[in-house]
Motif scaffolding. Structure first.
Motif, PDB file in Angstrom:
ATOM      1  N   VAL A 132       0.817  -1.218   0.000  1.00  0.00           N
ATOM      2  CA  VAL A 132       0.000   0.000   0.000  1.00  0.00           C
ATOM      3  C   VAL A 132       0.850   1.268   0.000  1.00  0.00           C
ATOM      4  CG1 VAL A 132      -0.207   0.263   2.516  1.00  0.00           C
ATOM      5  CG2 VAL A 132      -2.078   1.030   1.017  1.00  0.00           C
ATOM      6  N   GLY A 133       2.082   1.162   0.513  1.00  0.00           N
ATOM      7  CA  GLY A 133       2.946   2.338   0.577  1.00  0.00           C
ATOM      8  C   GLY A 133       4.384   1.974   0.887  1.00  0.00           C
ATOM      9  N   ARG A 134       5.206   2.998   1.100  1.00  0.00           N
ATOM     10  CA  ARG A 134       6.646   2.791   1.234  1.00  0.00           C
ATOM     11  C   ARG A 134       7.044   2.045   2.497  1.00  0.00           C
ATOM     12  NH1 ARG A 134       5.825   7.760  -1.043  1.00  0.00           N
ATOM     13  NH2 ARG A 134       6.816   8.157  -3.051  1.00  0.00           N
ATOM     14  N   VAL A 135       6.355   2.297   3.608  1.00  0.00           N
ATOM     15  CA  VAL A 135       6.702   1.621   4.860  1.00  0.00           C
ATOM     16  C   VAL A 135       6.463   0.125   4.736  1.00  0.00           C
ATOM     17  CG1 VAL A 135       6.136   1.401   7.307  1.00  0.00           C
ATOM     18  CG2 VAL A 135       6.271   3.669   6.267  1.00  0.00           C
ATOM     19  N   THR A 136       5.302  -0.239   4.203  1.00  0.00           N
ATOM     20  CA  THR A 136       4.989  -1.658   3.981  1.00  0.00           C
ATOM     21  C   THR A 136       5.957  -2.254   2.965  1.00  0.00           C
ATOM     22  OG1 THR A 136       2.656  -1.219   4.435  1.00  0.00           O
ATOM     23  CG2 THR A 136       3.172  -3.284   3.321  1.00  0.00           C
ATOM     24  N   ALA A 137       6.260  -1.508   1.914  1.00  0.00           N
ATOM     25  CA  ALA A 137       7.181  -1.989   0.880  1.00  0.00           C
ATOM     26  C   ALA A 137       8.564  -2.257   1.454  1.00  0.00           C
ATOM     27  CB  ALA A 137       7.272  -0.966  -0.257  1.00  0.00           C
ATOM     28  N   GLN A 138       9.037  -1.368   2.324  1.00  0.00           N
ATOM     29  CA  GLN A 138      10.351  -1.546   2.931  1.00  0.00           C
ATOM     30  C   GLN A 138      10.396  -2.810   3.774  1.00  0.00           C
ATOM     31  OE1 GLN A 138      13.225   0.112   2.432  1.00  0.00           O
ATOM     32  NE2 GLN A 138      14.184  -1.403   3.767  1.00  0.00           N
ATOM     33  N   ALA A 139       9.332  -3.056   4.534  1.00  0.00           N
ATOM     34  CA  ALA A 139       9.257  -4.275   5.338  1.00  0.00           C
ATOM     35  C   ALA A 139       9.280  -5.513   4.448  1.00  0.00           C
ATOM     36  CB  ALA A 139       7.998  -4.268   6.201  1.00  0.00           C
ATOM     37  N   MET A 140       8.618  -5.438   3.301  1.00  0.00           N
ATOM     38  CA  MET A 140       8.582  -6.566   2.379  1.00  0.00           C
ATOM     39  C   MET A 140       9.971  -6.841   1.799  1.00  0.00           C
ATOM     40  SD  MET A 140       4.921  -5.642   0.594  1.00  0.00           S
ATOM     41  CE  MET A 140       4.885  -6.992  -0.591  1.00  0.00           C
ATOM     42  N   VAL A 141      10.678  -5.774   1.473  1.00  0.00           N
ATOM     43  CA  VAL A 141      12.058  -5.929   0.976  1.00  0.00           C
ATOM     44  C   VAL A 141      12.924  -6.589   2.044  1.00  0.00           C
ATOM     45  CG1 VAL A 141      14.142  -4.673   0.290  1.00  0.00           C
ATOM     46  CG2 VAL A 141      11.921  -4.004  -0.647  1.00  0.00           C
ATOM     47  N   GLU A 142      12.776  -6.140   3.287  1.00  0.00           N
ATOM     48  CA  GLU A 142      13.555  -6.708   4.397  1.00  0.00           C
ATOM     49  C   GLU A 142      13.254  -8.187   4.601  1.00  0.00           C
ATOM     50  OE1 GLU A 142      12.544  -4.216   7.677  1.00  0.00           O
ATOM     51  OE2 GLU A 142      13.663  -2.485   6.916  1.00  0.00           O
ATOM     52  N   GLU A 143      12.026  -8.594   4.295  1.00  0.00           N
ATOM     53  CA  GLU A 143      11.638  -9.999   4.452  1.00  0.00           C
ATOM     54  C   GLU A 143      11.934 -10.831   3.211  1.00  0.00           C
ATOM     55  OE1 GLU A 143      10.549 -11.419   7.284  1.00  0.00           O
ATOM     56  OE2 GLU A 143      10.876  -9.468   8.238  1.00  0.00           O
ATOM     57  N   GLY A 144      12.521 -10.203   2.199  1.00  0.00           N
ATOM     58  CA  GLY A 144      12.885 -10.941   0.986  1.00  0.00           C
ATOM     59  C   GLY A 144      11.756 -11.104  -0.004  1.00  0.00           C
ATOM     60  N   VAL A 145      10.710 -10.271   0.128  1.00  0.00           N
ATOM     61  CA  VAL A 145       9.576 -10.316  -0.797  1.00  0.00           C
ATOM     62  C   VAL A 145       9.342  -8.904  -1.350  1.00  0.00           C
ATOM     63  CG1 VAL A 145       7.152 -10.930  -1.118  1.00  0.00           C
ATOM     64  CG2 VAL A 145       8.531 -12.177   0.543  1.00  0.00           C
ATOM     65  N   PRO A 146      10.215  -8.429  -2.227  1.00  0.00           N
ATOM     66  CA  PRO A 146      10.048  -7.071  -2.753  1.00  0.00           C
ATOM     67  C   PRO A 146       8.751  -6.948  -3.549  1.00  0.00           C
ATOM     68  CG  PRO A 146      11.770  -8.240  -3.956  1.00  0.00           C
ATOM     69  CD  PRO A 146      11.413  -9.081  -2.778  1.00  0.00           C
ATOM     70  N   PRO A 147       7.958  -5.918  -3.291  1.00  0.00           N
ATOM     71  CA  PRO A 147       6.673  -5.765  -4.002  1.00  0.00           C
ATOM     72  C   PRO A 147       6.868  -5.379  -5.458  1.00  0.00           C
ATOM     73  CG  PRO A 147       7.107  -3.840  -2.658  1.00  0.00           C
ATOM     74  CD  PRO A 147       8.184  -4.835  -2.327  1.00  0.00           C
TER      75      PRO A 147
END
Length: 273
Positions: free
Chosen positions: A232-247
């Motif tokens: 939905v936004g950059r904060v969620t996207a950053q967390a996804m990148v950190e978890e190895g699932v880049p949006p």
């Protein structure tokens, strides 16, 4: 409205506004599936009340606010304590840093304007803007958003802050294992075409569950090859990148409806290639 999601099955990992998001998916021709990856968000009343009492008794030099919903919850609790006016005065006499447009709007409702705000809707953007200020020896209060913010806390300590107090007005709790398992199997078996994430905890709960069951590598592979992950936004996207699932999809306007529309455009463009 173009039916860019025609024939697509979209899993909604966020429990909030799921009916509204489902309606948009249907309008675009898709099939929404409710797959909550985050449990109920609840206010921690005792922590919040004691935090507010300490806040108004000894106002900080700086107040860092990270969510509009959190600020609203704080003021609701302050009203119950009959300390709403005192809290407002404490904010007026503090320098304010705000992350996200919803936080700025929550301040505006109370005739407050932040001295500092992020440049991109993220905590990293807020840190970049705060670098222009001398925080050494300052007392800082940080309103968190459902979970800790270790990067922000570490950065503040590096800047020589004298004292940091945390206020956590609500907490994210894990969903039922059955819900996480259903979402995980939908992804692994390619029964869905996309998953929409609306908060950082959702991806963290999902990847932690997958790792616990020895399926994390398979989960990441499905997201890389077959299933589209949307943030939905950059904060969620950053967390996804950190978890190895880049949006693969992040809307320019950080709203749930915009995310669904952007997802439809992603599939439409993919089919044209």
């Amino acid at each position: 409205m173009a039916q860019n999601l025609l024939g697509k099955k979209v899993a909604l990992a966020g429990p909030r506004k799921s009916e509204e998001m489902s309606m948009i998916v249907r309008k675009l021709g898709g099939t929404p599936l409710l797959r909550p990856a985050q449990g109920t968000v609840f206010v921690d009343d005792e922590h919040l009340k004691s935090s507010i009492e300490a806040w108004v008794k000894s106002p900080p030099d700086w107040t860092i606010l990270t969510t509009g919903m959190g600020l609203d919850a704080i003021f609701q609790a302050a009203e119950q304590l009959e300390q709403q006016d005192e809290l407002l005065e404490a904010l007026k006499h503090s320098q304010i840093a705000a992350r996200g447009y919803k936080t700025v709007n929550a301040l505006r409702k109370r005739n407050l304007t932040p001295d500092v705000r992020d440049d991109d809707g993220s905590t990293s953007g807020l840190i970049r803007e705060l670098m222009n200020y001398d925080l050494k020896g300052k007392r800082i209060l940080v309103q968190l958003h459902g979970e800790s913010a270790p990067r922000l806390m570490a950065w503040l300590k590096e800047r020589g802050v004298a004292e940091i107090k945390e206020v956590l007005p609500y907490r994210h709790v894990p969903p039922q294992d059955t819900d996480l398992n259903e979402l995980l199997e939908d992804i692994l078996q390619q029964r869905i075409d996309a998953v929409t994430f609306t908060s950082a905890p959702q991806i963290r709960f999902l990847t932690a569950y997958a790792e616990k069951h020895g399926k994390l590598a398979d989960l990441k592979q499905r997201f890389e090859e077959d299933v589209v992950a949307a943030a939905v936004g950059r904060v969620t996207a950053q967390a996804m990148v950190e978890e190895g699932v880049p949006p693969k999809v992040i809307p320019e306007e950080e709203r749930m409806g915009s995310m669904i529309v952007s997802l439809g455009k992603y599939f439409a463009e993919k089919e044209r290639v």
